[in-house]
Design an enzyme around this catalytic site. Structure first.
Site, PDB file in Angstrom:
ATOM      1  N   ARG A  56       0.832  -1.205   0.000  1.00  0.00           N
ATOM      2  CA  ARG A  56       0.000   0.000   0.000  1.00  0.00           C
ATOM      3  C   ARG A  56       0.872   1.264   0.000  1.00  0.00           C
ATOM      4  O   ARG A  56       0.575   2.235  -0.679  1.00  0.00           O
ATOM      5  CB  ARG A  56      -0.903   0.042   1.239  1.00  0.00           C
ATOM      6  CG  ARG A  56      -1.766  -1.165   1.495  1.00  0.00           C
ATOM      7  CD  ARG A  56      -2.939  -1.323   0.573  1.00  0.00           C
ATOM      8  NE  ARG A  56      -2.584  -1.781  -0.750  1.00  0.00           N
ATOM      9  CZ  ARG A  56      -2.144  -3.030  -1.025  1.00  0.00           C
ATOM     10  NH1 ARG A  56      -1.987  -3.912  -0.074  1.00  0.00           N
ATOM     11  NH2 ARG A  56      -1.866  -3.378  -2.272  1.00  0.00           N
ATOM     12  N   HIS A 104      -7.130   8.123  10.875  1.00  0.00           N
ATOM     13  CA  HIS A 104      -6.753   6.708  10.878  1.00  0.00           C
ATOM     14  C   HIS A 104      -5.259   6.491  10.707  1.00  0.00           C
ATOM     15  O   HIS A 104      -4.834   5.410  10.322  1.00  0.00           O
ATOM     16  CB  HIS A 104      -7.540   5.967   9.787  1.00  0.00           C
ATOM     17  CG  HIS A 104      -9.014   6.030   9.985  1.00  0.00           C
ATOM     18  ND1 HIS A 104      -9.926   6.047   8.946  1.00  0.00           N
ATOM     19  CD2 HIS A 104      -9.755   6.108  11.124  1.00  0.00           C
ATOM     20  CE1 HIS A 104     -11.155   6.125   9.432  1.00  0.00           C
ATOM     21  NE2 HIS A 104     -11.076   6.165  10.750  1.00  0.00           N
ATOM     22  N   THR A 171     -16.694  10.772   0.698  1.00  0.00           N
ATOM     23  CA  THR A 171     -17.012   9.776   1.724  1.00  0.00           C
ATOM     24  C   THR A 171     -18.513   9.592   1.813  1.00  0.00           C
ATOM     25  O   THR A 171     -19.277  10.544   1.643  1.00  0.00           O
ATOM     26  CB  THR A 171     -16.441  10.172   3.102  1.00  0.00           C
ATOM     27  OG1 THR A 171     -16.880   9.224   4.086  1.00  0.00           O
ATOM     28  CG2 THR A 171     -16.873  11.562   3.519  1.00  0.00           C
TER      29      THR A 171
END
Length: 228
Positions: A56, A104, A171
């Site tokens: 990632r 996050h 989102t």
């Protein structure tokens, strides 16, 4: 100068080619979430978890900020801009945004396995199992896994409470606790939502721009600068 708080999610990074959350089949880039994004997975198979986040991270470093990111950075000329992002990439920073709060975590940093406040920048894209913190304990990705608390949540709540303008970009407002931030925005604040497909948002009076971030953010800024 007015305060604008922007909550961004996977949609804005997807336009740079990144998948930052699970697909509809419950997988994230072909992996089961439970195998790579939980504290239990880290205890069970740290090598697999490191491999997953290394992949990632490599993708993040190869990606470039898109027009949605750069438009938000330009907004700093006219407003006090606070970005709150659910994404773990650094595209907002690379686009030039100065105030970015990562709910996050951020994948370009590592954290101590025994002290989450002890973090380090990662040189390049690869974190290996032999990398350790100053206590000699393993370094893990600086991300909030499923089942862990969101340490920046209270800071995000405080930011939202001060917003004169609040924008939700890319989102679906389905992921908690981030989706709950809307309830801390003042009733009189102007509210926008920009996304390809805008979900039902309850009784919140959002000005809706049903466009991808690369188009919709600029449209929102045009309205704001026109004094709407």
């Amino acid at each position: 100068m007015k305060n604008i708080v922007v909550l961004t999610g996977a949609g804005i990074s997807a336009e740079s080619g990144l998948k930052t959350f699970r697909d509809s089949d419950g997988l994230w880039e072909g992996y089961n979430i439970e195998d790579v994004a939980t504290p239990e997975a880290w205890q069970r198979n740290p090598k697999l978890v490191q491999q997953f986040y290394n992949e990632r991270r490599k993708s993040v470093l190869e990606a470039e900020p898109n027009e949605g990111h750069t438009a938000l950075a330009r907004l700093q000329r006219n407003y006090n801009v606070q970005i709150i992002t659910q994404n773990i990439d650094d595209l907002h920073e690379r686009a030039g945004s100065k105030n970015v709060l990562h709910l996050h975590g951020i994948i370009t940093r590592a954290q101590s396995d025994v002290d989450p406040d002890l973090t380090y920048p990662i040189n390049g894209w690869e974190l290996v199992t032999s990398d350790v913190c100053e206590y000699g304990k393993p370094l893990r990705p600086h991300v909030v896994w499923f089942g862990e608390a969101v340490p920046n949540m209270q800071r995000a709540v405080s930011c939202c409470a001060r917003a004169d303008i609040f924008a939700v970009i890319g989102t679906s407002l389905q992921v908690y606790p981030a989706a709950g931030l809307t309830q801390y925005v003042r009733t009189e604040a102007l509210k926008y939502i920009v996304d390809v497909r805008i979900p039902y948002t309850g009784n919140i009076p959002f000005r809706k721009i049903e466009q991808p971030a690369t188009i919709g953010v600029s449209l929102m800024i045009e309205e704001l600068l026109a004094g709407l």
